[in-house]
Design an enzyme around this catalytic site. Structure first.
Site, mmCIF file in Angstrom:
data_model
loop_
_atom_site.group_PDB
_atom_site.id
_atom_site.type_symbol
_atom_site.label_atom_id
_atom_site.label_comp_id
_atom_site.label_asym_id
_atom_site.label_seq_id
_atom_site.Cartn_x
_atom_site.Cartn_y
_atom_site.Cartn_z
ATOM 1 N N HIS A 59 0.852 -1.201 0.000
ATOM 2 C CA HIS A 59 0.000 0.000 0.000
ATOM 3 C C HIS A 59 0.891 1.256 0.000
ATOM 4 C CE1 HIS A 59 -3.410 2.533 1.745
ATOM 5 N NE2 HIS A 59 -2.343 3.233 2.087
ATOM 6 N N GLU A 60 1.864 1.279 0.927
ATOM 7 C CA GLU A 60 2.744 2.456 1.031
ATOM 8 C C GLU A 60 3.598 2.603 -0.232
ATOM 9 O OE1 GLU A 60 2.174 4.541 3.263
ATOM 10 O OE2 GLU A 60 0.967 3.294 4.591
HETATM 11 ZN ZN LIG Z 1 -2.210 5.230 2.430
#
Ligand SMILES: [Zn+2]
Length: 363
Positions: A59-60
């Site tokens: 996600h990051e």
């Molecule tokens: Zn985020």
């Protein structure tokens, strides 16, 4: 003690785990054993936590790699028990870019979820009645593992899109507003909405889940901080360092003693000092905390206490970049140069004062 454990690099971005993350593992083991769990169930849960945190890293990376496309670097991705943080060098000011950077993270989760949806197949679970499904779910099978991972990714997608600035959804919201109105106003509105949602989280947290109280606090302070930052940056825009710097600074010589410095410290309001040699070249900086720490050793010369590696800034640099430089320093005091000549110094107090004065003029 080092706060983070390095896991390695992906595309020049440091991936690290904050030490408090290990409390989460310990807590999970305790909880599981308390519930009468077996070795298998404990291992199942630990493996699940690691899988979830791999999804958090992805996600990051979604944010970081999208930012990279717009020329914005990311120093690190840090895993905390509450989630991940990608430390971008800056937030893109172009609303279209911010929109894409913000949405990229949650999109990664939905892509993972779609992938798992077809892999598991989900109908195996939805076809059963509740009793059967619960019975089935209590097995520690790979299929259940993937199902939990699917649920977590859907939840991450939904949770992150709540428009609570500075969460992803809030950033999307600000970017959408900034397409229509100016960014400062957009930030203000997004921050207000974010703080309102934080209060709702707090109330829910008090009633149902203490974890939400923690999240509420982070959102509330985050919204406040970023709003203040954007407002400050606007007030600093189009101004240069020489307008906000300390012009009458007392310089020290390397041979001055702590005794001399204490006298200067007590007779004025300066707290940090630039140390200059006979030729006018800077040798180092004597910081306030080093003076206090050594205030008993009155005869020690300054050259033994000063810090020899330091940043300088040119008097005609723009103030927003000076502000970024100062706030990234542990001890926010930087000498200001006119080419190679010392002109003064700039510190956070003075910059904040400048911001306050500008704010008075604007409203
Ligand atoms: Zn985020």
């Amino acid at each position: 003690m080092k706060a983070n454990l390095n896991l390695g690099n992906i595309s020049n971005i440091k991936i690290q785990i904050h030490w408090t993350f290990f409390f989460l593992i310990v807590w999970i083991v305790f909880e599981e054993l308390n519930r009468g769990g077996t070795t298998a169930s404990v291992l199942f849960n630990i493996a699940l936590v690691f899988a979830v945190f791999c999804c958090v890293v992805l996600h990051e990376l979604g944010h970081a790699l999208t930012a990279k496309r717009f020329g914005i670097g990311t120093k690190s991705i840090t895993l905390l028990p509450i989630g991940g943080i990608a430390s971008l060098d800056k937030i893109p000011e172009d609303p279209k870019q911010e929109l894409l950077v913000a949405i990229a993270g949650p999109l990664v989760n939905i892509i993972i979820a779609i992938f798992l949806y077809f892999l598991i197949p989900i109908q195996d679970f939805t076809n059963k009645n509740l009793g059967e499904a619960l019975e089935y779910l209590s097995n520690f099978s790979l299929k259940n593992f993937l199902l939990y991972l699917f649920i977590v990714n859907v939840a991450m997608f939904v949770f992150n899109l709540i428009p609570a600035f500075p969460m992803d959804g809030g950033r999307v919201f600000r970017a959408l507003l900034a397409l229509k109105i100016n960014r400062v106003k957009a930030t203000q509105i997004a921050a207000n909405v974010g703080q309102f949602i934080a209060v709702l989280f707090l109330l829910f947290g008090l009633l149902f889940n203490p974890f939400l109280i923690f999240i509420a606090l982070i959102i509330f302070l985050g919204a406040y901080g970023e709003n203040k930052y954007v407002q400050s940056m606007m007030l600093l825009k189009n101004h240069t360092v020489n307008e906000a710097m300390l012009k009458n600074i007392t310089t020290l010589h390397p041979e001055n003693t702590v005794s001399d410095v204490v006298d200067i410290l007590l007779s004025g309001s300066e707290t940090n000092f630039v140390v200059v040699n006979k030729n006018g070249a800077i040798e180092g900086i004597l910081y306030h905390d080093d003076i206090i720490k050594n205030s008993k050793n009155r005869s020690v010369p300054v050259k033994e206490l000063m810090t020899k590696s330091f940043k300088t800034i040119q008097f005609n640099s723009d103030l927003p970049s000076a502000y970024r430089a100062i706030t990234s320093e542990k001890r926010p005091f930087i000498p200001v140069m006119n080419n190679n000549k010392l002109e003064g110094a700039i510190d956070l107090n003075n910059l904040n004062e400048f911001i306050m004065l500008r704010a008075k003029m604007e409203y």
